[in-house]
Every structure is written in structure tokens, then in C-alpha cells.
Design an enzyme around this catalytic site. Structure first.
Site, PDB file in Angstrom:
ATOM      1  N   TYR A 276      -3.998  11.378  -0.595  1.00 55.29           N
ATOM      2  CA  TYR A 276      -2.930  10.187  -0.339  1.00 55.29           C
ATOM      3  C   TYR A 276      -2.027  10.187   0.130  1.00 55.29           C
ATOM      4  CZ  TYR A 276      -1.673   5.533  -2.866  1.00 55.29           C
ATOM      5  OH  TYR A 276      -1.242   4.569  -3.331  1.00 55.29           O
TER       6      TYR A 276
ATOM      7  N   SER B 235       2.884   3.277  -0.972  1.00 56.56           N
ATOM      8  CA  SER B 235       3.012   3.758  -1.824  1.00 56.56           C
ATOM      9  C   SER B 235       4.832   4.384  -1.809  1.00 56.56           C
ATOM     10  CB  SER B 235       2.071   4.913  -2.044  1.00 56.56           C
ATOM     11  OG  SER B 235       2.590   5.124  -3.302  1.00 56.56           O
TER      12      SER B 235
END
Length: 390
Positions: free
Chosen positions: A236, A223
Site C-alpha cells: 500500500y 496517504s
């Protein structure tokens, strides 16, 4: 030009140009889908080189021509795609989002797709059964369940047999509840690491023997938050950063086996990773229950309750078009010289450059302005009000 045509260097230029042109045409023939790109990236530099020869003379022009030809060859090698053939690819997290779209995309291109899903009887799995070809196989695959990972390996091994598995795409991941790192319960940190990092490592280690047989590809979907620090993504981002570092190390270690490894850092795309409203309610409840009295007092109820509104507005800032991510994964799977890192989507590469090459204070200032929110913790609002009175 007449003097150039009759000189030995002139004939050398003609010979090099002819050889280069034949190489380009052969490459285009082997990769019809990329024919236009191949011709553009190769013939234009060749013409530029010949123009340099005509304008600068044989000696200097030949040097320039060889330089542009070398640069063109490097660019060409990165754009030429291998044929799909009967290449088999395993994709985790194919129930929804990028994994689901990628399974359809690769199946349509002729790949033998093994689509790992969290729920083999769910809507996503049913849609793949209905819309994809007979080549696609669904696998019940919770990547945090070692038994299911081993069973998936057994089924894939039986189907690919001696040819091996060409690619593994570690796509499965969870977002957790975006909130200040201080507020997130430890269970969120552990769950993100369990799925986004440990699960991907488990799948990679399990399937590497099959990748060695084919000298294939390992693609890890990380990501943008795994490459740069972003507020509210402590859990995350940390798990995706671990996955990105794992990718880098494996890229170095597996090169001796002929296996190529790539990490993909997409920016904001509408994938449904944020989950459902029921999941948000559950995560919000867990977050509130784990806060100490002091923390709850300092942040204030309105700030804490406003965290969910961030989730509600997330899709509005995300692109629904997943094609940049799908193209990046395809390139990682089929390019003769794939990149080690892909940054599909708006802003992903720019923000990474700002983080890497600018002072940290500038990056922090830039991010604070770009992601500024009206919500401020209660104690900070009170302190600011008192400062204004003074």
C-alpha cells in the site's frame, strides 16, 4: 507620535496602511465565507506594524510594517478561496469513505459533482442519488478499466462542453492485507499499484485536456503511508508513494498550463478501506497459500493468524470525523495559492517532520514504539528464550 504625524515617512505609513486596508476589505468582500479569516490574518498584522511605527520611529517602524504586511499577504493568498460558481469536479471512488463524503460535501457547497463509483447500483451510489442535488451525476467508473475511464470522459465532456472541468480528485484506492512485506503475495503488490497508482495516472492523463481548458486543479489523495515508511504497509505504502511522486512531478510540469496539483496525505481515518470480513478471509487464504514452508515455519501459525486481528482493531485507532480531509481537498480545489501537500489528521505532519529531519534510527525507534505489537515471529521468540537461558 506628533512628530511622526507631521513627517513625510509618517504620511507614507498612513498611505500604505490605507492601501493595505482597502485591499483587505475588497478581498473579504469577494470571499464572504473567509471574511473572518481574512480580517484576522490581515488587520492584526497591520495594527502590529503601526504599533512598531509608533514605538520604533518612522524609519525602523516602516520597515517592520512592510515586512509584516508582506508576510500577511502571503498567508492571506493561501487562505482566500475562489467562488464555487458552477465549477465541475470529478471524484473517483465515491462508493464509500472519503470519496462518498466528499461528493456530498461538494454537492452541498454548490459544485457540479461527477461521482465515479465502482458499482452504480450499489448502496453508496443509491445513497448519493437519494441525498444529493440534481447537479450530481453518477458515473460507472472502475479506474483500472480503460473502457470505463474513456466512457466517463465522454460523458463529462458532453456536460461541461466548452467550460472544461475544474477539478479531478483521484481518491479511489485499496488497502490490501496489512502484513509484513515478505509475507504479502505479489498479487497484492500488483493490485495496489494497479488501483492506487496506475488507475490514478490513467484518469489524470485522460481528463487533463478538460483541466487545461479551465486551468483547474488535480488533487491526488495519497496517504501518510505514501510519505513515510510504516510497518505492514509495504504494498500500500509503495503504491501511494508512487502517487505522491507523480503528484510532485505533475505539479511542476502542469504549472505552465495554469493547472495546480496537490497531494493529500491523510493520517488514520475511518473510511472502510480495510474492506469486509469476507474480503479479509479471501486475502488471508491467498497469503497463506503463497507462503513457502520455510517462511511459514519461521513466522509460526499464531503470528500469521494474528495478522487479521490487526485489521479488526484498525478502526479503533482511526478518527470517524472526515472533516479535516474534506477541508483540505476543498482548499486544494479553491485556494488562490493551494499547497502542494496537505497532511490532515492527527500525527500526519509530525511524523513526516520526524522522518525528514531526524536521523533514520530515531524515526525507526519512534515508529517501533508507537506501533509495537505483542505478536512476534516464532523463530525470534525461540531465539529470545534461548538467550535468556544462557
Amino acid at each position: 507620535m506628533d512628530a511622526l504625524a507631521g513627517s513625510p515617512l509618517g504620511w507614507l505609513c498612513v498611505g500604505v496602511t490605507t492601501l493595505f486596508g482597502v485591499t483587505v476589505l475588497c478581498t473579504a468582500k469577494r470571499s464572504p465565507a473567509e471574511k473572518t479569516n481574512v480580517l484576522v490574518w490581515s488587520l492584526l498584522p497591520a495594527l502590529l506594524g503601526l504599533l512598531c511605527v509608533a514605538m520604533l520611529g518612522a524609519g525602523e517602524g516602516l520597515v517592520v510594517f512592510c515586512a509584516v504586511s508582506l508576510i500577511s499577504s502571503v498567508c492571506l493568498g493561501g487562505r482566500v478561496l475562489l467562488p464555487v460558481g458552477e465549477k465541475a469536479v470529478l471524484i473517483t471512488g465515491s462508493d464509500t469513505g472519503i470519496g462518498h463524503a466528499l461528493a456530498k460535501y461538494l454537492d452541498n457547497l454548490g459544485f457540479v459533482v461527477f461521482a465515479g463509483v465502482l458499482n452504480k447500483d450499489g448502496r453508496g451510489a443509491e445513497e448519493l442519488r437519494r441525498t444529493c442535488s440534481q447537479r450530481l451525476s453518477l458515473l460507472q467508473l472502475d479506474i483500472t478499466n480503460a473502457t470505463q475511464v474513456k466512457e466517463a470522459y465522454r460523458k463529462v465532456s458532453e456536460k461541461v462542453q466548452n467550460t472544461g472541468l475544474w477539478g479531478v480528485v483521484n481518491n479511489a484506492g485499496i488497502l490490501g492485507f496489512p502484513a509484513d512485506g515478505e509475507l504479502l503475495p505479489m498479487s497484492t503488490y500488483r493490485q495496489c499499484m494497479e488501483v492506487n497508482f496506475f488507475g490514478a495516472v490513467e484518469v489524470s492523463k485522460t481528463f487533463l485536456p478538460l483541466l487545461r481548458k479551465s486551468q483547474g486543479r488535480l488533487v491526488n489523495v495519497s496517504s501518510m503511508a505514501g510519505g513515510i515508511p510504516l510497518p505492514r504497509y509495504a504494498a500500500y505504502g509503495a503504491s501511494k508513494a508512487a502517487l505522491s511522486m507523480f503528484s510532485g512531478v505533475m505539479r511542476q510540469e502542469l504549472s505552465k498550463w495554469g493547472i495546480k496539483v496537490a497531494a493529500v496525505h491523510p493520517s488514520g481515518f475511518r473510511t472502510g478501506i480495510q474492506g469486509t470480513s469476507d474480503l479479509w478471509d479471501k486475502q488471508e487464504k491467498e497469503l497463506m497459500e503463497n507462503l513457502s514452508a520455510d517462511t511459514r515455519q519461521d513466522y509460526g501459525e499464531d503470528y500469521l493468524l494474528g495478522l487479521k486481528s490487526y485489521l479488526l482493531h484498525m478502526p479503533a485507532y482511526c478518527s470517524a470525523n472526515l472533516s479535516p480531509v474534506l477541508s483540505a481537498v476543498l482548499h486544494a480545489l479553491l485556494a488562490k495559492r493551494p499547497h502542494g501537500l496537505y497532511t490532515p489528521g492527527k500525527g500526519a505532519y509530525v511524523l513526516l517532520c520526524i522522518f525528514c529531519y531526524f536521523p533514520l534510527w530515531f524515526y525507526d525507534f519512534f515508529i517501533s514504539k508507537m506501533l509495537s505489537t505483542e505478536s512476534v515471529p516464532r523463530v525470534l521468540r525461540t531465539s529470545e528464550a534461548e538467550s535468556k537461558k544462557l
